[in-house]
Design an enzyme around this catalytic site. Structure first.
Site, PDB file in Angstrom:
ATOM      1  N   LYS A 107      -0.780  10.317   5.396  1.00  0.00           N
ATOM      2  CA  LYS A 107      -0.954   8.620   5.606  1.00  0.00           C
ATOM      3  C   LYS A 107      -1.396   8.447   6.817  1.00  0.00           C
ATOM      4  O   LYS A 107      -2.335   7.492   6.745  1.00  0.00           O
ATOM      5  CB  LYS A 107       0.534   8.344   5.265  1.00  0.00           C
ATOM      6  N   ALA A 159      -5.181 -14.399  -9.188  1.00  0.00           N
ATOM      7  CA  ALA A 159      -6.245 -13.795  -9.457  1.00  0.00           C
ATOM      8  C   ALA A 159      -7.388 -14.611  -9.980  1.00  0.00           C
ATOM      9  O   ALA A 159      -8.672 -14.171 -10.030  1.00  0.00           O
ATOM     10  CB  ALA A 159      -5.989 -12.591 -10.315  1.00  0.00           C
ATOM     11  N   GLY A 203       8.583   4.233  -4.048  1.00  0.00           N
ATOM     12  CA  GLY A 203       9.985   3.709  -5.379  1.00  0.00           C
ATOM     13  C   GLY A 203       8.693   3.124  -6.367  1.00  0.00           C
ATOM     14  O   GLY A 203       7.620   2.755  -5.991  1.00  0.00           O
TER      15      GLY A 203
HETATM   16  N1  HSE Z   1       7.790  11.446  -0.514  1.00  0.00           N
HETATM   17  C1  HSE Z   1       7.269  10.054   0.378  1.00  0.00           C
HETATM   18  C2  HSE Z   1       8.539   9.821   1.265  1.00  0.00           C
HETATM   19  C3  HSE Z   1       7.005   9.040  -0.496  1.00  0.00           C
HETATM   20  O1  HSE Z   1       9.314  10.485   1.375  1.00  0.00           O
HETATM   21  O2  HSE Z   1       8.294   9.160   2.092  1.00  0.00           O
HETATM   22  C4  HSE Z   1       5.942   8.667  -1.260  1.00  0.00           C
HETATM   23  O3  HSE Z   1       4.751   8.669  -0.332  1.00  0.00           O
END
Ligand code: HSE
Length: 435
Positions: free
Chosen positions: A207, A37, A304
């Site tokens: 997403k 950075a 995670g």
């Molecule tokens: N709950 C989401 C999944 C993880 O099972 O992919 C976080 O985006």
């Protein structure tokens, strides 16, 4: 303004798993992060409605008043990790209005308000980083924004919900029921607080909205996405799909079509020979086809503590070295989302029928009358049907690619045949060949 070598002062809102990971990664990898950075990145303030004394904040200030953070004079960037919609939206807006860049992992807020937030960030001349919002540790946002910037994206096909992938993998591998596999996913901490968002496809659609906006230069159009989850997938269909040379995966697909883009999330038969068919358990993968690069595939942990933190910290490094992208000044591309009835794909059909001579021929005739060709089929006699006392047989067919509305009409006609003794199952099939 801080000088170039002064630390980037980070304010983190929320103190859940990802926030803990960000604090940890910034501490444990501080040397290499500082080198990349060009200056240190330091968490100076944390705000969370509930305290977590077990987390070492490494000297950062702490408040339970989250609203105090976005325009706090002791931070240069707000990292929004509070989750949910309304409070997070207001925190992000306040920070942007205060002229502070924001890094967020909040896919719901971006899917629903991304366009307005990017406009605000653009007006304020600050960045809005969201690498952590899609597919956890996989740097797919960066790939679309930078590595593939010279391409027209033709198609994205992604396994972008780890919970659904875990459940489908457990069902296919060990014959677990949907309910047992879901209970395991919850016990292992993979599912969101409300598993409906995972298993009914909403999380994947959030997403995919973000990916499609980046890939096609369009607005965030969550409300126009077709969404179907995995709760209707049965062990029987996983078994037949296998016999036909496919695996069932929950895919988010965004594809350029003749009149716009198809954006859809649903269970999909994927050829066993394709790499995506082998992305198992909680892992995620995103296949992006660009008109110059061809197919590129990104694989990794989709959630995670440390994988998600890796993505958030990547945005912070970009910001610290002055390479964070400012929202495009140009208007969003005006492109239509093709309604699902006009989307094109092949279909898997499982038709529970009485085992009488001529039934398969009648089904094939009805399909052909609707302009549908059969790619492959199997039928194996089963037990006695209890009501009719006759043998019954599931006729399992994979069609050639066809406009969805035609298949829906044909299925309704087949369903009306007197020999069809149960609900027909229809699942889309994608060959995923290079476009
Ligand atoms: N709950 C989401 C999944 C993880 O099972 O992919 C976080 O985006």
């Amino acid at each position: 303004m801080p000088s170039e070598s002064s630390p980037l002062r980070v304010g983190i809102c929320g103190l859940g798993t990802v926030a803990r990971g960000v604090i940890r990664v910034l501490q444990e990898n501080s040397e290499i992060i500082g080198q990349r950075a060009g200056r240190p990145i330091v968490v100076t303030e944390v705000a969370s409605r509930s305290a977590r004394p077990e987390i070492d904040l490494a000297g950062a200030g702490f408040s339970t008043d989250v609203s105090s953070l976005p325009d706090h004079s002791g931070i240069d960037v707000l990292v929004e990790l509070i989750g949910g919609e309304d409070t997070a939206l207001s925190l992000i807006e306040t920070a942007l209005r205060a002229g502070k860049p924001v890094v967020t992992a909040n896919k719901a807020v971006l899917a629903l308000h991304g366009h307005a937030l990017l406009k605000l960030a653009g007006e304020q001349g600050v960045s809005l980083g969201c690498e952590g919002a899609v597919a956890g540790g996989i740097p797919v946002i960066g790939a679309l924004q930078r590595g593939l910037a010279g391409n027209e994206v033709e198609r994205i096909a992604g396994i972008i919900n780890g919970t659904s992938n875990y459940i489908l993998t457990a069902m296919a591998r060990s014959g677990q029921s949907f309910e047992t596999a879901l209970a395991d996913a919850q016990r292992l901490g993979y599912a969101e607080a409300d598993p409906t968002f995972d298993v009914e496809g909403v999380d994947a659609a959030h997403k995919l909205t973000i990916l499609a906006a980046l890939a096609f230069g369009m607005d965030h159009r969550f409300s126009e996405i077709y969404i179907e989850g995995i709760s209707g997938v049965t062990l029987e269909d996983l078994e037949y799909a296998g016999q036909l040379g496919y695996r069932i995966k929950h895919l988010g697909i965004a594809r350029r079509g003749a009149t716009g883009v198809e954006i859809r999330v649903h269970p999909t038969l994927v050829p066993e020979s394709h790499l995506l068919a082998h992305v198992d358990g909680v892992m995620n993968a995103v296949l992006v086809n660009g008109n110059a690069a061809g197919d590129t595939l990104y694989y990794g942990a989709g959630a995670g503590e440390l994988p998600s933190a890796s993505a958030v910290v990547a945005d912070l490094v970009d910001l610290a070295r002055g390479t964070a992208l400012l929202p495009a000044a140009s208007r969003a591309v005006d492109i239509s989302v093709i309604p699902i009835e006009r989307c094109v794909s092949a279909h898997y059909l499982r038709i529970p029928s009485l085992d009488r001579p001529g039934v398969f021929a009648r089904v094939a005739t009805l399909l052909s009358e609707h302009g549908i060709s059969i790619e492959s089929a199997i039928q194996r006699a089963q037990a006695i049907h209890t009501e009719s006392k006759e043998h019954w047989v599931p006729i399992v067919i994979v069609t050639q690619p066809v406009v969805e509305g035609q298949v829906a009409e044909a299925v309704a006609a087949v369903q009306a045949l007197p020999e069809v003794v149960g609900q027909i199952v229809r699942i889309r099939v994608e060959d995923l060949d290079d476009q």
